[in-house]
Design a protein around this motif. Structure first.
Motif, PDB file in Angstrom:
ATOM      1  N   LEU A   1       0.691  -0.404   0.103  1.00 44.17           N
ATOM      2  CA  LEU A   1      -0.100   0.072   0.270  1.00 44.17           C
ATOM      3  C   LEU A   1       0.947   1.368   0.100  1.00 44.17           C
ATOM      4  N   HIS A   2       1.995   1.107   0.568  1.00 42.24           N
ATOM      5  CA  HIS A   2       2.417   2.249   1.030  1.00 42.24           C
ATOM      6  C   HIS A   2       3.171   2.861  -0.108  1.00 42.24           C
ATOM      7  N   LEU A   3       4.108   1.687  -1.109  1.00 40.16           N
ATOM      8  CA  LEU A   3       4.044   1.903  -2.906  1.00 40.16           C
ATOM      9  C   LEU A   3       3.588   2.633  -3.251  1.00 40.16           C
ATOM     10  N   SER A   4       2.330   1.455  -3.596  1.00 40.02           N
ATOM     11  CA  SER A   4       1.406   2.641  -3.861  1.00 40.02           C
ATOM     12  C   SER A   4       0.801   3.748  -3.620  1.00 40.02           C
ATOM     13  N   ALA A   5       0.947   4.109  -2.809  1.00 37.58           N
ATOM     14  CA  ALA A   5       0.914   5.108  -2.387  1.00 37.58           C
ATOM     15  C   ALA A   5       1.665   6.243  -2.522  1.00 37.58           C
ATOM     16  N   VAL A   6       3.093   6.010  -3.418  1.00 39.28           N
ATOM     17  CA  VAL A   6       4.311   6.659  -3.856  1.00 39.28           C
ATOM     18  C   VAL A   6       3.855   7.355  -4.915  1.00 39.28           C
ATOM     19  N   PHE A   7       3.359   6.216  -6.065  1.00 42.39           N
ATOM     20  CA  PHE A   7       3.006   6.395  -7.296  1.00 42.39           C
ATOM     21  C   PHE A   7       2.069   7.618  -6.873  1.00 42.39           C
ATOM     22  N   ILE A   8       0.370   6.902  -6.320  1.00 42.02           N
ATOM     23  CA  ILE A   8      -0.169   8.208  -6.300  1.00 42.02           C
ATOM     24  C   ILE A   8      -0.300   9.342  -5.345  1.00 42.02           C
ATOM     25  N   ASN A   9       0.776   9.348  -5.201  1.00 44.68           N
ATOM     26  CA  ASN A   9       0.637  10.952  -4.485  1.00 44.68           C
ATOM     27  C   ASN A   9       2.141  11.077  -4.820  1.00 44.68           C
ATOM     28  N   ASN A  10       2.984  10.890  -4.336  1.00 47.88           N
ATOM     29  CA  ASN A  10       4.282  11.520  -3.933  1.00 47.88           C
ATOM     30  C   ASN A  10       4.442  12.065  -5.661  1.00 47.88           C
ATOM     31  N   PHE A  11       4.284  11.342  -6.564  1.00 48.94           N
ATOM     32  CA  PHE A  11       5.533  11.343  -7.629  1.00 48.94           C
ATOM     33  C   PHE A  11       4.272  12.075  -8.834  1.00 48.94           C
ATOM     34  N   THR A  12       2.672  11.469  -8.566  1.00 49.41           N
ATOM     35  CA  THR A  12       1.334  12.527  -9.090  1.00 49.41           C
ATOM     36  C   THR A  12       1.843  13.830  -8.275  1.00 49.41           C
ATOM     37  N   ASN A  13       2.477  14.149  -7.637  1.00 50.53           N
ATOM     38  CA  ASN A  13       2.711  15.452  -7.280  1.00 50.53           C
ATOM     39  C   ASN A  13       3.646  16.004  -7.312  1.00 50.53           C
ATOM     40  N   GLN A  14       4.351  15.073  -8.241  1.00 54.00           N
ATOM     41  CA  GLN A  14       5.990  16.356  -8.775  1.00 54.00           C
ATOM     42  C   GLN A  14       5.285  16.465 -10.559  1.00 54.00           C
TER      43      GLN A  14
END
Length: 253
Positions: A159-172
């Motif tokens: 879930l944490h890995l998926s969240a990085v794609f959803i949040n951190n990468f998207t925000n970038q």
């Protein structure tokens, strides 16, 4: 009434403190941080300490600290056989010292100190090593108005890995879009309704079905024009990588 002690003073700790303070069935017993100045402004509202030796009895000790600090802090706790939980999405429950009962209380959300957050909409991922503690962890989540999920360490790390794609990468990608539009003196606010609609759509359909744009329809002329517009080589590489990924997903070449 559930008594809680918070350890740490970062974004997650600050939001948890506010949420616990507003919960009817929770009492914040103490708030610990090794740098006292980070929590001193709350001294009139809660017992704030910077010495682990001053920790009092509580039903649960919530460690909202950096991932790298979890193991060492749990070893430093001056007691045994009490319930200690960390809030990390990626750290194993077994990183907590075995001298205490171990748990995870992971709120899956993005936290910024200055951003207001409705905790009732935050899913809480729960894990315990002792089954008898599961209900207490669920009760704590529900006291915040949250929906608790019993999740294993492997599932939580996924879930944490998926969240990085959803949040951190998207925000970038938002940041890059802001940079591109700002370079042409375009108000970024014009793009905000698109951000909201993109997020809303996946509440009702799968991301696969929600995909639109030139890469999905293999619009080579538009893709070529976009690449020509991009002056930053890093932005161009990201555009090409994501375009290739979308094409592969939707059967384009």
């Amino acid at each position: 009434m559930i008594t809680v002690t918070i350890l740490g003073a970062g974004n997650v700790a600050s939001h948890l403190y506010k949420a616990f303070k507003n919960a009817k069935n929770v009492t914040v017993k103490q708030w610990y941080n090794r740098t006292y100045s980070d929590i001193s402004s709350y001294a009139n509202d809660v017992d704030t300490i910077d010495d682990l030796a001053q920790l009092k009895d509580a039903d649960i000790y919530i460690m909202a600290v950096s991932d790298d600090s979890i193991a060492s802090l749990s070893r430093a706790l001056p007691f045994e056989n009490r319930l200690v939980a960390h809030t990390s999405g990626s750290v194993s429950i077994h990183d907590l010292d075995r001298k205490n009962q171990r748990a995870v209380f992971y709120p899956l959300q993005t936290f910024s100190k200055d951003a207001e957050l409705d905790f009732s909409e935050v899913p809480i991922c729960i894990e315990v090593t002792e089954k008898e503690n599961l209900q207490l962890m669920k009760d704590l989540a529900e006291a915040l108005g949250c929906k608790p999920y019993k999740i294993t360490t492997e599932q939580r790390q996924t879930l944490h890995l998926s969240a990085v794609f959803i949040n951190n990468f998207t925000n970038q990608l938002y940041r890059i879009a802001h940079e591109i539009s700002d370079a042409k003196s375009i108000n970024f606010d014009i793009l905000k309704p698109l951000i909201m609609e993109t997020a809303r759509k996946v509440q009702d359909m799968s991301p696969y079905k929600a995909q639109t744009g030139p890469a999905k329809r293999n619009d080579k002329k538009t893709i070529k024009r976009h690449l020509k517009q991009l002056e930053n080589e890093e932005h161009k590489a990201i555009y090409e990588l994501l375009t290739a990924s979308i094409k592969k997903t939707h059967g384009q070449r």
